[in-house]
Design a protein around this motif. Structure first.
Motif, short mmCIF file in Angstrom:
data_model
loop_
_atom_site.label_atom_id
_atom_site.label_comp_id
_atom_site.label_asym_id
_atom_site.label_seq_id
_atom_site.Cartn_x
_atom_site.Cartn_y
_atom_site.Cartn_z
N ASP A 55 88.27 54.86 -75.65
CA ASP A 55 86.98 54.14 -75.56
C ASP A 55 87.09 52.86 -76.38
N GLU A 84 74.91 47.71 -76.18
CA GLU A 84 75.91 48.77 -76.37
C GLU A 84 76.50 48.75 -77.76
N ASP A 106 74.73 45.12 -71.55
CA ASP A 106 76.09 45.61 -71.74
C ASP A 106 76.99 44.39 -71.78
N ILE A 108 80.21 43.85 -72.07
CA ILE A 108 81.32 43.97 -71.11
C ILE A 108 81.27 45.38 -70.55
N ASP A 109 80.92 45.51 -69.29
CA ASP A 109 80.96 46.84 -68.65
C ASP A 109 82.25 46.88 -67.82
N GLY A 110 83.08 47.90 -68.14
CA GLY A 110 84.41 47.94 -67.54
C GLY A 110 85.43 47.41 -68.53
N THR A 111 85.22 47.80 -69.79
CA THR A 111 86.05 47.24 -70.87
C THR A 111 87.53 47.54 -70.69
N PHE A 196 84.50 58.28 -64.75
CA PHE A 196 84.85 59.37 -65.64
C PHE A 196 84.67 58.94 -67.09
N ARG A 222 87.09 54.69 -57.48
CA ARG A 222 86.82 54.64 -58.92
C ARG A 222 87.08 53.21 -59.39
N GLY A 224 85.58 51.55 -62.25
CA GLY A 224 85.68 51.38 -63.70
C GLY A 224 84.51 50.70 -64.35
N SER A 225 83.50 50.31 -63.56
CA SER A 225 82.29 49.71 -64.12
C SER A 225 81.08 50.28 -63.38
N GLU A 243 77.70 59.53 -61.11
CA GLU A 243 78.47 59.68 -62.35
C GLU A 243 77.62 60.43 -63.37
N VAL A 246 76.76 58.27 -68.07
CA VAL A 246 76.68 56.84 -68.31
C VAL A 246 75.55 56.56 -69.30
N ASP A 250 74.81 50.61 -69.24
CA ASP A 250 75.72 50.53 -68.10
C ASP A 250 74.96 50.31 -66.79
C1 LIP Z 1 82.27 52.25 -68.39
C2 LIP Z 1 81.31 52.64 -67.29
C3 LIP Z 1 82.03 53.39 -66.18
C4 LIP Z 1 82.63 54.64 -66.75
C5 LIP Z 1 83.64 54.24 -67.79
C6 LIP Z 1 82.99 53.44 -68.93
P1 LIP Z 1 82.25 50.67 -70.52
O1 LIP Z 1 81.54 51.59 -69.39
O2 LIP Z 1 80.70 51.49 -66.77
O3 LIP Z 1 81.18 53.76 -65.14
O4 LIP Z 1 83.23 55.40 -65.73
O5 LIP Z 1 84.26 55.39 -68.29
O6 LIP Z 1 82.07 54.26 -69.60
O7 LIP Z 1 82.73 51.64 -71.56
O8 LIP Z 1 83.39 49.93 -69.90
O9 LIP Z 1 81.16 49.76 -71.05
#
Ligand code: LIP
Length: 307
Positions: A55, A84, A106, A108-111, A196, A222, A224-225, A243, A246, A250
């Protein structure tokens, strides 16, 4: 968006919603440009971690949220901000009874995608009513999700429809394309986006749930964001998204963009001490998808850990 406890939009706020959307768009684009320009430094600098070793948090996560908070303090001094990285902050000027808006961001979502140089990350900015720290007690009324790598900006305000601004494809600001979710009627033909968690035991449970979910749908993607996943429901790039676990930052903006595209969004309870889950889909398949996912997670929880 309905649900017990979710606040209604006050009549006197409605004329302000398009301006709140415009501010969300401007903030998301500005933070996105900062994040994109700073990526090389961010990934070469010491990358921190939060809830688990996977994370990650970078200096640009914090710089992006600082930018958003500075802009909001200047342009919306009476509003609260929930982010966040720094949590909930209400300025001295904030008077919830007078200023009912909380900005949920958020940075950066999809860090992880950002860390690896994958072009699927976004800045998400939402203006919400109610209490975004309590599930079911808030409602987004304006929002934007900007992908700095593709130049795509998804945006919406309550009752105003969902739109995609795609400068790189149109080559200019030739206007925004109105979005509509798909009209799939069979869950078995639905392309499902999912995600996930960062904790190994959560991922194990999510994998067990997939044993029931994957055979019941067309296929999964999948990205990632979560923010972009909800926007792909709105644009019809997938039929649905589900999901578990979250966070409000997010999904707050993407939730509104999805509902304004005609999709339905709901949450489900994955059991005590478990974070709520979210599902978004074309209206005709949402109830079946919600039942499928909720039952799959309840069965996954009954499967004892191995090893
Ligand atoms: C992400 C979420 C995504 C989830 C990732 C992660 P982050 O948020 O947008 O849906 O599957 O595991 O939690 O951590 O990149 O801000």
């Amino acid at each position: 968006m309905t649900g017990a406890g979710r606040p209604e939009v006050p009549r006197e706020l409605r004329p302000q919603l398009s301006a709140l959307r415009d501010l969300a768009v401007d903030l998301a684009i500005g933070a996105g440009e900062l994040v994109r320009a700073g990526r090389r430094e961010a990934v070469s600098d010491r990358v921190g971690t939060k809830s688990s070793v996977t994370d990650v948090v970078t200096i640009m996560d914090r710089a992006s949220e600082d930018y958003l908070r500075r802009r909001l303090d200047a342009e919306r001094p009476g509003d609260a901000v929930l982010g966040e990285e720094a949590g909930i902050e209400r300025s001295a000027a904030a008077q919830p009874q007078v200023n009912p808006i909380t900005w949920v961001v958020d940075p950066i979502d999809g860090t992880v995608n950002y860390l690896y140089g994958r072009p699927e990350y976004a800045v998400s900015v939402a203006a919400v009513l109610g209490d975004p720290t309590r599930p079911g007690a808030w409602r987004p009324v304006a929002g934007a999700v900007a992908n700095p790598e593709t130049g795509q900006v998804y945006h919406a305000y309550d009752g105003g429809g969902a739109f995609l601004r795609d400068h790189q494809r149109t080559g200019d600001a030739s206007g925004d394309r109105r979005l509509a979710c798909t009209t799939v009627t069979e869950l078995s033909l639905a392309l499902l986006a999912t995600g996930f968690g960062y904790a190994a035991e959560v991922r194990r449970e999510q994998a067990l749930a997939l044993v029931d979910i994957l055979p019941a749908v067309r296929d999964i993607r999948r990205g990632g964001s979560a923010a972009l996943d909800l926007c792909t429901v709105a644009s019809g790039v997938v039929d649905a998204y589900a999901e578990r676990g979250v966070h409000v930052w997010d999904v707050a903006a993407g939730w509104l963009i999805a509902t304004e595209s005609g999709a339905h969004v709901a949450t489900w309870d994955s059991g005590p001490e478990r974070p709520v889950g979210i599902v978004a889909a074309a209206p005709s398949i949402l109830p079946g998808l919600r039942d499928l996912v909720q039952d799959a997670y309840l069965r996954a929880r009954r499967d004892p850990p191995r090893g």
